[in-house]
Structure formats: structure tokens, C-alpha cells
Design a protein around this motif. Structure first.
Motif, PDB file in Angstrom:
ATOM      1  N   GLY A   5      20.539   9.397   4.169  1.00 19.83           N
ATOM      2  CA  GLY A   5      21.463   8.494   4.838  1.00 19.83           C
ATOM      3  C   GLY A   5      22.763   9.163   5.220  1.00 19.83           C
ATOM      4  O   GLY A   5      23.382   8.801   6.230  1.00 19.83           O
ATOM      5  N   ALA A   6      23.213  10.154   4.429  1.00 18.82           N
ATOM      6  CA  ALA A   6      24.451  10.866   4.755  1.00 18.82           C
ATOM      7  C   ALA A   6      24.294  11.669   6.042  1.00 18.82           C
ATOM      8  O   ALA A   6      25.235  11.774   6.841  1.00 18.82           O
ATOM      9  N   VAL A   7      23.104  12.224   6.263  1.00 16.60           N
ATOM     10  CA  VAL A   7      22.865  12.978   7.498  1.00 16.60           C
ATOM     11  C   VAL A   7      22.942  12.047   8.707  1.00 16.60           C
ATOM     12  O   VAL A   7      23.543  12.373   9.741  1.00 16.60           O
ATOM     13  N   ILE A   8      22.343  10.874   8.594  1.00 15.69           N
ATOM     14  CA  ILE A   8      22.387   9.916   9.705  1.00 15.69           C
ATOM     15  C   ILE A   8      23.807   9.402   9.910  1.00 15.69           C
ATOM     16  O   ILE A   8      24.249   9.195  11.046  1.00 15.69           O
ATOM     17  N   LEU A   9      24.548   9.198   8.806  1.00 16.87           N
ATOM     18  CA  LEU A   9      25.934   8.747   8.925  1.00 16.87           C
ATOM     19  C   LEU A   9      26.785   9.777   9.657  1.00 16.87           C
ATOM     20  O   LEU A   9      27.662   9.418  10.455  1.00 16.87           O
ATOM     21  N   ALA A  10      26.530  11.057   9.415  1.00 14.02           N
ATOM     22  CA  ALA A  10      27.264  12.101  10.142  1.00 14.02           C
ATOM     23  C   ALA A  10      26.959  12.039  11.636  1.00 14.02           C
ATOM     24  O   ALA A  10      27.854  12.256  12.472  1.00 14.02           O
ATOM     25  N   GLN A  11      25.717  11.735  11.987  1.00 15.17           N
ATOM     26  CA  GLN A  11      25.376  11.602  13.406  1.00 15.17           C
ATOM     27  C   GLN A  11      26.064  10.394  14.034  1.00 15.17           C
ATOM     28  O   GLN A  11      26.499  10.446  15.186  1.00 15.17           O
ATOM     29  N   VAL A  12      26.175   9.310  13.272  1.00 16.68           N
ATOM     30  CA  VAL A  12      26.880   8.137  13.782  1.00 16.68           C
ATOM     31  C   VAL A  12      28.360   8.445  13.960  1.00 16.68           C
ATOM     32  O   VAL A  12      28.990   8.052  14.955  1.00 16.68           O
ATOM     33  N   ALA A  13      28.959   9.170  13.007  1.00 20.60           N
ATOM     34  CA  ALA A  13      30.382   9.498  13.095  1.00 20.60           C
ATOM     35  C   ALA A  13      30.672  10.432  14.260  1.00 20.60           C
ATOM     36  O   ALA A  13      31.721  10.324  14.911  1.00 20.60           O
ATOM     37  N   SER A  14      29.743  11.341  14.543  1.00 17.21           N
ATOM     38  CA  SER A  14      29.957  12.279  15.655  1.00 17.21           C
ATOM     39  C   SER A  14      29.631  11.674  17.013  1.00 17.21           C
ATOM     40  O   SER A  14      29.947  12.285  18.039  1.00 17.21           O
ATOM     41  N   GLY A  15      29.002  10.514  17.039  1.00 20.56           N
ATOM     42  CA  GLY A  15      28.664   9.874  18.303  1.00 20.56           C
ATOM     43  C   GLY A  15      27.316  10.247  18.856  1.00 20.56           C
ATOM     44  O   GLY A  15      26.923   9.740  19.913  1.00 20.56           O
ATOM     45  N   THR A  16      26.569  11.116  18.180  1.00 22.80           N
ATOM     46  CA  THR A  16      25.246  11.498  18.677  1.00 22.80           C
ATOM     47  C   THR A  16      24.210  10.409  18.462  1.00 22.80           C
ATOM     48  O   THR A  16      23.164  10.406  19.112  1.00 22.80           O
ATOM     49  N   LEU A  17      24.476   9.484  17.535  1.00 25.77           N
ATOM     50  CA  LEU A  17      23.569   8.372  17.279  1.00 25.77           C
ATOM     51  C   LEU A  17      24.358   7.072  17.383  1.00 25.77           C
ATOM     52  O   LEU A  17      25.375   6.911  16.703  1.00 25.77           O
ATOM     53  N   PRO A  18      23.942   6.136  18.235  1.00 29.76           N
ATOM     54  CA  PRO A  18      24.685   4.873  18.360  1.00 29.76           C
ATOM     55  C   PRO A  18      24.618   4.065  17.064  1.00 29.76           C
ATOM     56  O   PRO A  18      23.596   4.073  16.365  1.00 29.76           O
ATOM     57  N   ALA A  19      25.685   3.372  16.772  1.00 32.26           N
ATOM     58  CA  ALA A  19      25.745   2.532  15.572  1.00 32.26           C
ATOM     59  C   ALA A  19      25.166   1.162  15.908  1.00 32.26           C
ATOM     60  O   ALA A  19      25.879   0.159  16.005  1.00 32.26           O
ATOM     61  N   THR A  20      23.840   1.113  16.083  1.00 28.82           N
ATOM     62  CA  THR A  20      23.150  -0.130  16.408  1.00 28.82           C
ATOM     63  C   THR A  20      21.911  -0.251  15.526  1.00 28.82           C
ATOM     64  O   THR A  20      21.397   0.745  15.001  1.00 28.82           O
ATOM     65  N   HIS A  21      21.439  -1.489  15.390  1.00 31.87           N
ATOM     66  CA  HIS A  21      20.214  -1.713  14.626  1.00 31.87           C
ATOM     67  C   HIS A  21      19.027  -1.056  15.310  1.00 31.87           C
ATOM     68  O   HIS A  21      18.127  -0.516  14.635  1.00 31.87           O
ATOM     69  N   GLN A  22      18.995  -1.076  16.625  1.00 31.59           N
ATOM     70  CA  GLN A  22      17.863  -0.498  17.346  1.00 31.59           C
ATOM     71  C   GLN A  22      17.782   1.013  17.132  1.00 31.59           C
ATOM     72  O   GLN A  22      16.680   1.571  16.989  1.00 31.59           O
ATOM     73  N   ALA A  23      18.930   1.687  17.121  1.00 29.81           N
ATOM     74  CA  ALA A  23      18.921   3.135  16.900  1.00 29.81           C
ATOM     75  C   ALA A  23      18.435   3.473  15.493  1.00 29.81           C
ATOM     76  O   ALA A  23      17.691   4.444  15.299  1.00 29.81           O
ATOM     77  N   LEU A  24      18.824   2.664  14.521  1.00 33.36           N
ATOM     78  CA  LEU A  24      18.365   2.913  13.154  1.00 33.36           C
ATOM     79  C   LEU A  24      16.892   2.579  13.001  1.00 33.36           C
ATOM     80  O   LEU A  24      16.183   3.223  12.214  1.00 33.36           O
ATOM     81  N   ASP A  25      16.412   1.579  13.736  1.00 32.78           N
ATOM     82  CA  ASP A  25      14.982   1.255  13.679  1.00 32.78           C
ATOM     83  C   ASP A  25      14.136   2.401  14.221  1.00 32.78           C
ATOM     84  O   ASP A  25      13.018   2.622  13.748  1.00 32.78           O
ATOM     85  N   ALA A  26      14.662   3.120  15.203  1.00 35.64           N
ATOM     86  CA  ALA A  26      13.910   4.225  15.798  1.00 35.64           C
ATOM     87  C   ALA A  26      14.033   5.518  15.010  1.00 35.64           C
ATOM     88  O   ALA A  26      13.384   6.507  15.364  1.00 35.64           O
ATOM     89  N   CYS A  27      14.852   5.524  13.961  1.00 37.69           N
ATOM     90  CA  CYS A  27      15.044   6.749  13.176  1.00 37.69           C
ATOM     91  C   CYS A  27      13.760   7.076  12.420  1.00 37.69           C
ATOM     92  O   CYS A  27      13.147   6.196  11.799  1.00 37.69           O
ATOM     93  N   PRO A  28      13.301   8.323  12.436  1.00 35.36           N
ATOM     94  CA  PRO A  28      12.042   8.655  11.743  1.00 35.36           C
ATOM     95  C   PRO A  28      12.137   8.522  10.230  1.00 35.36           C
ATOM     96  O   PRO A  28      11.135   8.246   9.584  1.00 35.36           O
ATOM     97  N   ARG A  29      13.334   8.723   9.660  1.00 36.58           N
ATOM     98  CA  ARG A  29      13.505   8.596   8.209  1.00 36.58           C
ATOM     99  C   ARG A  29      13.869   7.139   7.926  1.00 36.58           C
ATOM    100  O   ARG A  29      15.038   6.787   7.807  1.00 36.58           O
ATOM    101  N   ARG A  30      12.840   6.298   7.795  1.00 40.43           N
ATOM    102  CA  ARG A  30      13.039   4.853   7.753  1.00 40.43           C
ATOM    103  C   ARG A  30      13.807   4.414   6.498  1.00 40.43           C
ATOM    104  O   ARG A  30      14.731   3.594   6.582  1.00 40.43           O
ATOM    105  N   ARG A  31      13.456   4.929   5.346  1.00 39.46           N
ATOM    106  CA  ARG A  31      14.111   4.485   4.113  1.00 39.46           C
ATOM    107  C   ARG A  31      15.585   4.872   4.111  1.00 39.46           C
ATOM    108  O   ARG A  31      16.446   4.081   3.709  1.00 39.46           O
ATOM    109  N   ALA A  32      15.884   6.080   4.560  1.00 44.86           N
ATOM    110  CA  ALA A  32      17.285   6.501   4.622  1.00 44.86           C
ATOM    111  C   ALA A  32      18.049   5.672   5.640  1.00 44.86           C
ATOM    112  O   ALA A  32      19.215   5.298   5.401  1.00 44.86           O
TER     113      ALA A  32
END
Length: 706
Positions: free
Chosen positions: A355-382
Motif C-alpha cells: 500500500g505504501a508503494v501505491i500511496l507514493a504513486q498517488v502522491a506523485s500524481g502517476t495514479l489518480p486518487a479514485t476508486h476506479q484506479a484502485l480497482d484496476a490495481c493488480p495488487r488488490r489487497r494492498a
């Protein structure tokens, strides 16, 4: 040729100092006089084994002249080696020399005014302000200007040059040779092998030998702790003796008013458990002090405590490699991470958590902070864990996760149905009946999660039934009662098709058919004596976790299920004067004094272990590991079963007892259960409350003003 006073030939003319032979003879005579348990030949052989050069002989002669009792003190190190050699040859007079300060044996000892001491203790005798970090520490060396530096700064400066792998200037762990570049301490990796102790493939010491050992299995020398008396590996060696890691951490966290200045500080003097004076008043250097906040505690990295290290790492994660400010939307998340109850767990999450890796992507703007973006993340549990962190911090809008997962599951199920007609009917049933009712229940429910198991079972039963009819060579419109009877005989879960067939008959897809519902199993209840014994244990046994004690009492005393207990909030606990009450429905129910203390402890202190990113404000009485979410009923039931609390038979016994003591209407009102359910419990208890109102009117005067 010149001769010494004993007649031995000298190598230089006119040298009147004792020759090497005279020094050896003098040393042997001293050894024989100090240890009379060995023969002269054994003593001479021990001296010859240790004296490997004229320099060693001169050092021993000088030590003997300075301290005739050098064999017992073991200082300098060559004297300790001679004592060990004599003991190896059978000496019964000598004992293994020990450090005069920490008591460690088998360590090279050096001469100090306080006796023979090991190198760390010898360094502690000479403290000064480090020229690099400015802290008062033991002098480990000196820089080019002959200024004192501490051990940490000495190691940091030693071997500092560019690494051949990462290119950074750092301490070199392995020097480059045979065409291999220099490797810094960060890039160096130990050779891997299968550990001979644990059997796991890890980085190991002695990897090329027949007995590789990983660092976790490498044995550590033990000593008797001066505080707890246990034989454990020492974490530190203080004036009172070696101290194990639990006692070391407890001593660093201990705070008492100083006997001299009165400030709440860590006591260090006198040595031992009775210390009552801080380091400043005792004239000792302040050690283990955080360089950022100044608190005296166990340091985590680079002179910082766990809390300051956590804040530094969290800021670095949310600002990215370029630095700068933390995004304003993520400030609540940053504060929640820094406020973790166990900073070390949060540090591990930042270092290794997905989850920390994904949070870094959200903070840098490479991953949108949306439910849809998190649903598409391959690491589902994180991604799901981070989703709860962002929802608790206000970054994302909350949504019903169980309902969303059921919708995603339904999409996958419909795609797996091959027959188009079957897929159309199942889709219609799920959309207009099962999911519609599920959404309506989710909107009206105040519970933290929507329970979707029944809806999933009915939809799966419909799909299986249609496939079974197809294999049987029949269709849904042509289905008869005989087909239903054969289907119900296929298994205990076949009756889940009842709702689907009722809906299908109502919509005209099939004739009206008779499908019996599942058989209700009332189950057994524990005896009253067993229930009260378990309740007394939970109320008075302080060794049990407060979470389990409170939840178990709610099961045994009030017949609450795991679902209801997990959904309790702190607002349902209230205090009235000297009593505590809990609200299951619309009215407050008083609780016994010991249980009230447990509930107040949960409200004020909360559950000991919560997930990283949990907000500081507490909402749930039993919070879970997911931030902003309560504990799951399954996990709560697992914890209670481990204590021997029957989570099904216990509520039955409690409700049976309560139904025998009060009318069904009162029971339903206090415990927020259905009146029909309360009536069934009353009948099972064998109670008769038909004359309850008449007796209540006769015993109490309800007339106003009288």
C-alpha cells in the motif's frame, strides 16, 4: 661479543638492558610463582606458545613490571592470552579474566585506572564532545585535526568513496578486486544458501561451507541479565552488568521525577532498578537522546527515535524524490500515519507494504486518487488497504465495499454462463430482485458492512438450477414439481433456489412450485453454571486482553452476536454518575461495575493494535486493522473461541435466561431484536408473562402526584 649480567650474548655492544632470554626466564619464574598447579615445563611451554615475537615478549615484560598480578587482571590482551593458554594446559589456580566494568569474559582487556576493561568499556572511560555530531560520547578516534569523534561518526567517515554499483559516496563494505567494483554497505548482499538450522534459503554466513547459518539463526552469546536475571543475549552492558533487550527497552522508556531537579526524566543513577536521578544531575552524558525531539528513548536510525523516524520517512514518501511540500489533500493521511500507536509497525509498512508503494504513486500524481484506479490495481489487497486509509483521511468518498464486490462478482458470474437464455434470466433475477433488495437493505442499515452472503447464494443457486435443468433435458417453463423434488435431493444448499422460483413464477417464467425452506436448527446452550464461571473469569482475569474480556461479557451476559458486537460504537457507551450503561437499541442498559470499567477502557484507550493510517478519533468500540473499519465478526469469533467462549451456545443461554426474567416486549426493546424473535425465546424459556401488566400495576403506583 658483549654479554648480559646473566652471561647471555647480546646482539649490540654495550646494551645493559635484559636480553630476550633473561626476559623469558623472568616471565616463566613469575608464571610458576603465580600458578603452582602446573609443572615448570608446562608453564614454559605456555609462555613459548604465546610469545611469538620479541615485541610480544617486550609487551609481556612491560605489563609484568607495571602490574605483577597481570595474569588475574588479563590486561593487556597478551596477558589475557597467556592466562587462557595456562588454563588450557590444566591450570586450576587461574580463572578467565573478566572486564572490571561489564563482566564479559573472553574479550581482549586493556589496562585502565579501574582495572582491566574491554575495548567498549575502555572507550566509555574517555568521553568528549564529538567534533562531527556534537554529542558527548565515548571517544572512538580522532580526525585529521586530532579532534575527538564518536564511533558512529568514525564509521561514517571510514572508507567513504563512490560505490561502483549505485555511484553514491558511502561507506565501502567490500573493496573492489579482480575486476569487481567497490560495494557500499547499502548495495552489499551476503551470499545466499540454505540455512543449516532453519532450512530456508536466505543470506547466510559461511555460505560456502557445509554449515551455512542465516543471521536469524546465528547463535548470540548470552549472559545473566542484571535486572531480570534471565540468561539472554545482552543488548547493553551498564555499570550494574549486562542488560537484555526487554529490560533495556523498558529502562529507556521509564520516566520518574528526578530526585534532584524534579523533572520527569529517565533515571540513570545509582545503577540498577533503584535509580532516581537523571543523567544531567548525576553528571553523566545524556545518551539515547533523539536528535530531533530530544526525548530519551531507544533510537531507531541515525540518532532518531521511532516516532521522528516515522515522520521523516512518511514525509519522504509523500513528497517524492524531488522533495517539496506534501499535497494538501494528503495531509490528513500523513498525520494519521505519524500518529500510529506502534511506530515500528508503521515504519515496516512504509518500507515493505504494498500500500505504501501505491500511496507514493498517488502522491506523485502517476495514479489518480479514485476508486476506479484502485480497482484496476493488480495488487488488490494492498489497494483495498490503502483505499480505507484514503477514505478515513477524507481523500476518497466512502462506498459500500461489500456491495461493490458483489456487483463485480455478479458480472464475472454472468460472463461464465454459456447459455444466453439462462444468462438473461439470471441477470433479470439478480438485477430486479436480489441486488435490488440488497441495495435497499444497505441504504437502510446502520451497520458498517452489508452482508451479501444470502444474495450470492440465491443467485448461484439460480445459475446451478438452470444448468441442472439443461443437463436433465428440461427447461424452466416446463419444470414440474417432480423436477423440484429431485433437485432438492441433490444437496443441503439446493433449497436456496426457493427465492428464484418464487420470482420466476411471479414473472410468468415457470408455474408455481412448492419449495420448502431450510430447516432451522436451534442448537444447544451451555449451562448457567458454565456461563457464570466464564463470565466471572472474563470480568476478573487481568491477563486476558481487554478487547476479548469486554466482547465475551457481551456474549455471555446480554446474548449479543458477533455481528452486533463488532458494529458497536463508542457513542453507545455512556456514564451516569458512578454507573456505566450500554445502548443496544433506543434505551440505555446498565452494566455491572467490572464490565463498565472494561468498556470505559476501550473508549478511552482503544484497541491496542490498529492498522497504519487509522485516524486519531475513535468511532468503533472494537476497531479492526483496516483504518476506519471495525473488527470483522469472524476475527472476533476466532479470538473468543481461543479463550473457550462458545460464540453460539453462549448467546442462546443468555437469551434464554433473559427471556425467563422479563417479558418479550421488554426484551425486544432493550436488546433491539424483533418482537417475534423475543417471543420465541420466551417460549423456549418456558416463561409466562400474561399477567405481567396486572402485577406491575398492583405493585407500583402510577398515579401522578401521589
Amino acid at each position: 661479543m658483549a654479554h648480559c649480567p646473566q652471561g647471555h650474548e647480546l646482539t649490540s655492544h654495550g646494551d645493559k638492558r635484559p636480553c630476550p632470554a633473561c626476559r623469558r626466564d623472568t616471565l616463566i619464574r613469575h608464571v610458576i610463582a603465580a600458578d603452582r598447579s602446573l609443572l615448570a615445563g608446562e608453564a614454559a611451554a605456555a609462555v613459548d606458545a604465546v610469545v611469538t615475537s620479541p615485541a610480544v615478549l617486550r609487551e609481556l615484560a612491560g605489563a609484568l613490571a607495571a602490574d605483577p598480578d597481570m595474569l588475574r587482571h588479563g590486561a593487556p590482551p597478551v596477558a589475557g592470552r597467556l592466562a587462557a593458554e595456562l588454563m588450557a594446559r590444566g591450570s586450576t589456580t587461574l580463572t578467565m579474566p573478566a572486564c572490571a566494568r561489564c563482566g564479559r569474559t573472553r574479550m581482549p582487556l586493556y589496562r585502565t585506572p579501574g582495572g582491566g576493561m574491554c575495548k567498549p568499556c575502555t572507550a566509555r572511560q574517555h568521553t568528549a564532545e564529538c567534533a562531527r555530531c556534537g554529542e558527548v560520547k565515548a571517544v572512538a578516534g580522532r580526525d585529521a585535526a586530532r579532534r575527538p569523534i564518536c564511533e558512529r561518526c568514525r564509521r561514517r567517515d571510514r572508507g567513504h568513496r563512490p560505490c561502483g554499483i549505485c555511484g553514491k559516496t558511502a561507506s565501502i563494505a567490500v573493496r573492489g578486486r579482480d575486476g569487481m567494483p567497490d560495494t557500499c554497505v547499502s548495495c552489499y548482499q551476503m551470499p545466499s544458501a540454505v540455512c543449516s538450522v532453519c532450512g530456508k534459503h536466505r543470506e547466510c554466513n559461511f555460505a560456502a561451507s557445509d554449515h551455512p547459518v542465516c543471521p536469524s539463526c546465528t547463535p548470540r552469546p548470552t549472559a545473566r541479565c542484571a535486572r531480570c536475571g534471565q540468561d539472554r543475549p545482552p543488548q547493553a552492558r551498564w555499570p550494574e552488568g549486562p542488560v537484555c533487550d526487554p529490560c533495556y527497552a523498558a529502562a529507556l522508556k521509564r520516566r520518574v521525577p528526578c530526585a534532584s531537579c524534579g523533572q520527569l526524566r529517565r533515571p540513570v543513577s545509582p545503577p540498577g532498578l533503584d535509580a532516581d536521578t537523571c543523567a544531567s544531575c548525576a553528571g553523566q552524558p545524556v545518551t539515547c537522546a533523539c536528535t530531533d525531539c530530544g526525548i530519551e528513548d531507544k533510537l531507531y536510525e541515525r540518532g532518531r527515535c521511532e516516532r521522528c523516524s516515522l515522520r521523516l520517512r512518511a514525509a519522504a514518501l509523500l513528497t517524492g524524490p524531488g522533495g517539496g511540500d506534501i499535497p494538501a489533500t494528503l495531509l490528513p493521511v500523513f498525520e494519521a500515519i505519524c500518529a500510529a500507536r506502534t511506530p515500528k509497525s508503521a515504519l515496516n509498512w512504509l518500507r515493505r507494504g504494498g500500500g505504501a508503494v501505491i500511496l507514493a504513486q498517488v502522491a506523485s500524481g502517476t495514479l489518480p486518487a479514485t476508486h476506479q484506479a484502485l480497482d484496476a490495481c493488480p495488487r488488490r489487497r494492498a489497494a483495498d488497504q490503502l483505499r480505507q486509509v484514503l477514505v478515513a483521511g477524507g481523500v476518497l468518498e466512502p462506498r459500500d465495499e461489500e456491495l461493490t464486490r458483489t456487483e463485480q462478482w455478479l458480472t464475472a458470474l454472468l460472463a461464465s454462463i454459456g447459455a444466453g437464455e439462462h444468462r438473461r434470466i439470471v441477470h433479470a433475477f439478480a438485477t430486479w430482485h436480489a441486488m435490488r433488495r440488497l441495495r435497499r437493505a444497505a441504504a437502510a442499515s446502520q451497520r458498517p458492512r452489508t452482508y451479501t452472503a444470502h444474495a450470492r447464494n440465491t443467485i448461484k443457486a439460480a445459475a446451478r438450477f438452470l444448468r441442472w435443468l439443461d443437463e436433465r433435458g428440461s427447461t424452466l417453463p416446463g419444470c414440474g414439481q417432480r423436477d423440484i423434488d429431485d433437485w432438492l435431493a441433490t444437496g443441503p444448499g439446493a433449497c436456496d433456489v426457493r427465492e428464484f422460483l418464487t420470482w420466476a413464477a411471479h414473472c410468468g417464467h415457470c408455474p408455481a412450485l412448492d419449495v420448502h425452506g431450510p430447516l432451522r436448527n436451534t442448537g444447544t446452550a451451555i449451562s448457567d453454571s458454565q456461563r457464570w464461571d466464564l463470565a466471572a473469569r472474563l470480568l476478573h482475569d487481568d491477563s486476558i486482553d481487554v478487547t476479548d474480556r469486554a466482547a465475551g461479557c457481551l456474549v455471555l451476559l446480554y446474548g449479543q452476536t458477533m455481528t452486533r458486537i463488532a458494529a458497536l460504537t463508542t457513542s453507545q457507551i455512556s456514564r451516569h454518575d458512578d454507573s456505566v450503561a450500554i445502548r443496544f437499541g433506543q434505551h440505555d442498559v446498565p452494566v455491572p461495575g467490572p464490565l463498565g470499567d472494561l468498556l470505559l477502557t476501550l473508549v478511552t484507550d482503544g484497541k491496542p493494535n490498529t492498522g497504519t493510517g487509522t485516524p486519531a478519533e475513535r468511532t468503533w468500540l472494537f476497531p479492526g486493522l483496516l483504518p476506519g473499519r471495525p473488527i470483522t465478526p469472524a476475527r472476533l469469533a476466532q479470538r473468543l473461541r481461543a479463550l473457550g467462549i462458545p460464540v453460539q451456545a453462549g448467546p442462546r443461554a443468555a437469551l434464554t435466561d433473559l427471556a425467563a426474567r422479563m417479558p418479550a416486549a421488554v426484551l425486544a426493546d432493550l436488546l433491539a431484536i424483533r418482537p417475534g424473535t423475543a417471543v420465541r425465546w420466551m417460549h423456549q424459556a418456558g416463561a409466562d408473562w400474561t399477567r405481567y401488566a396486572a402485577e406491575l400495576a398492583r405493585d407500583r403506583n402510577h398515579q401522578p402526584g401521589e
